[in-house]
Design an enzyme around this catalytic site. Structure first.
Site, short mmCIF file in Angstrom:
data_model
loop_
_atom_site.label_atom_id
_atom_site.label_comp_id
_atom_site.label_asym_id
_atom_site.label_seq_id
_atom_site.Cartn_x
_atom_site.Cartn_y
_atom_site.Cartn_z
N HIS A 24 1.00 -1.14 -0.07
CA HIS A 24 0.11 0.09 -0.04
C HIS A 24 1.03 1.40 0.04
CE1 HIS A 24 -4.08 1.79 1.08
NE2 HIS A 24 -3.16 2.90 1.06
N GLU A 215 -11.10 3.54 7.02
CA GLU A 215 -10.14 4.51 7.47
C GLU A 215 -10.71 5.76 7.83
OE1 GLU A 215 -6.10 6.82 5.29
OE2 GLU A 215 -7.65 6.01 4.08
#
Length: 371
Positions: A24, A215
């Site tokens: 990521h 998130e």
């Protein structure tokens, strides 16, 4: 590129020298400040600072906002210098070099082609430019005696309406470096089901998907990533911890109960692409605190979730993968065996064929054994 060397606390082993996998890592979040200055000059883009050190500090300060929306505003600058073929090639080449300098042996670079069209490039031309840069970077790394492999994750912006077009782009370039698909951007208010046509197309084409979820939004976003997106990995996924209840039986004993979403993710070994420093900056762990010790990373790890360690945006967080591992080791007392688990988790979750994932795992084991 010269990077700070990070040592495993209490042992002295160089974390930089260990073989690592980066799953990521955003292309527009990993530029070198000096490169931004030079590219900005060629395209006439005004910058908040024209000294590399000062500019780097500006990015990390601006990104340390506590909200994802404010954090994302820093990308107006980086994307601004990535609108030409030359800019994309250079940024991608240096990105690969910087990963290799940090000991990364396999990296997946995610980026959104739709954000790089303001100076006349087509979607296909942007992908071709980035792939040209990646291959140039790999060749330069090979010239130093090292090896790195890199794949593209083509990203659609979840607040836009081009996801099916971007999914088609990703599939069109799967033989030219693309290994998977992602959606990113403002999470809250832009659920995965808005992009169901794209996810259906990708499922029919058997192109693997990771989705930013958990998130800036909670469990419903994660549910959408799993159900609508058929996500094989969760981008961050840190708020999955909201589906975990810790109780106390008595003064000495506690119990843990997993909710249905957490149970599903753990039982099916869906990887969590956790990015500790970024999660602090964006307020993703605000429910638990504002210090790395408050991050649910260790809870998820101890409960058997497939946790991986990532940087998200190296420029904005002023970090590297080695630094993230060092921070976690210092906070939670992880040793070499723990760091190896994190890398093996990443190898198992990479968007590669099984035999190639097994080769990555063998390389990691050999590298840690010789550390």
């Amino acid at each position: 590129m010269s990077l700070e060397d990070y040592l495993l606390p209490g042992v002295g082993t160089s974390i930089n020298a260990l073989p690592k996998i980066s799953l990521h890592d955003h292309l527009d979040g990993g530029l070198r400040p000096q490169t931004i200055i030079e590219l900005a000059d060629t395209v006439g883009l005004a910058l908040p600072a024209t000294d590399a050190r000062t500019l780097g500090s500006w990015f990390s300060t601006q990104a340390d906002s506590g909200t994802l929306v404010d954090y994302l505003r820093t990308f107006e600058v980086t994307c601004g210098v990535m609108q030409t073929r030359e800019g994309l090639v250079r940024v991608a080449r240096e990105f690969v070099e910087d990963l290799a300098a940090d000991g990364v042996i396999y990296g997946e670079i995610r980026w959104a082609p739709e954000q790089h069209l303001t100076r006349g490039l087509t979607l296909d031309q942007t992908v071709e430019a980035v792939q040209e840069g990646i291959e140039a970077g790999i060749a330069l790394v090979a010239g130093t005696g090292s090896r790195i492999r890199v794949g593209q994750l083509i990203t659609a912006m979840r607040h836009a309406e081009r996801s099916l077009e971007i999914a088609e782009l990703a599939v069109r370039h799967r033989s030219n470096g693309v290994v998977g698909f992602d959606i990113a951007g403002a999470e809250l208010g832009f659920p995965a089901h808005h992009h169901r046509d794209a996810f259906d197309f990708l499922a029919k084409a058997f192109l693997p998907v990771t989705v930013h979820a958990g998130e800036a939004d909670g469990l419903e976003s994660i549910r959408g990533a799993l159900y609508d997106g058929r996500a094989l990995r969760l981008g961050h996924g840190v708020r999955l911890a909201e589906d975990i209840v810790i109780g106390r039986e008595d003064a000495e004993n506690t119990y843990v109960t997993l909710g249905p979403v957490a149970q599903w993710v753990r039982d099916r070994e869906i990887a969590l692409e956790l990015s500790p420093s970024s999660n602090l900056q964006t307020g993703a762990i605000a429910a638990w605190g504002d210090d790395l010790l408050d991050h649910p990373f260790d809870l998820l790890y101890q409960l058997g979730f497939r946790v991986t360690v990532n940087t998200d945006n190296r420029l904005m967080s002023n970090t590297t993968l080695s630094k993230e591992l060092a921070l976690l080791s210092d906070a939670f007392g992880y040793d070499l065996d723990d760091l190896e688990v994190f890398q093996l988790n990443a190898a198992q979750a990479a968007f590669l064929p099984l035999d190639e994932r097994e080769e990555l795992a063998d390389t990691i084991v050999a590298g840690f054994e010789s550390a």
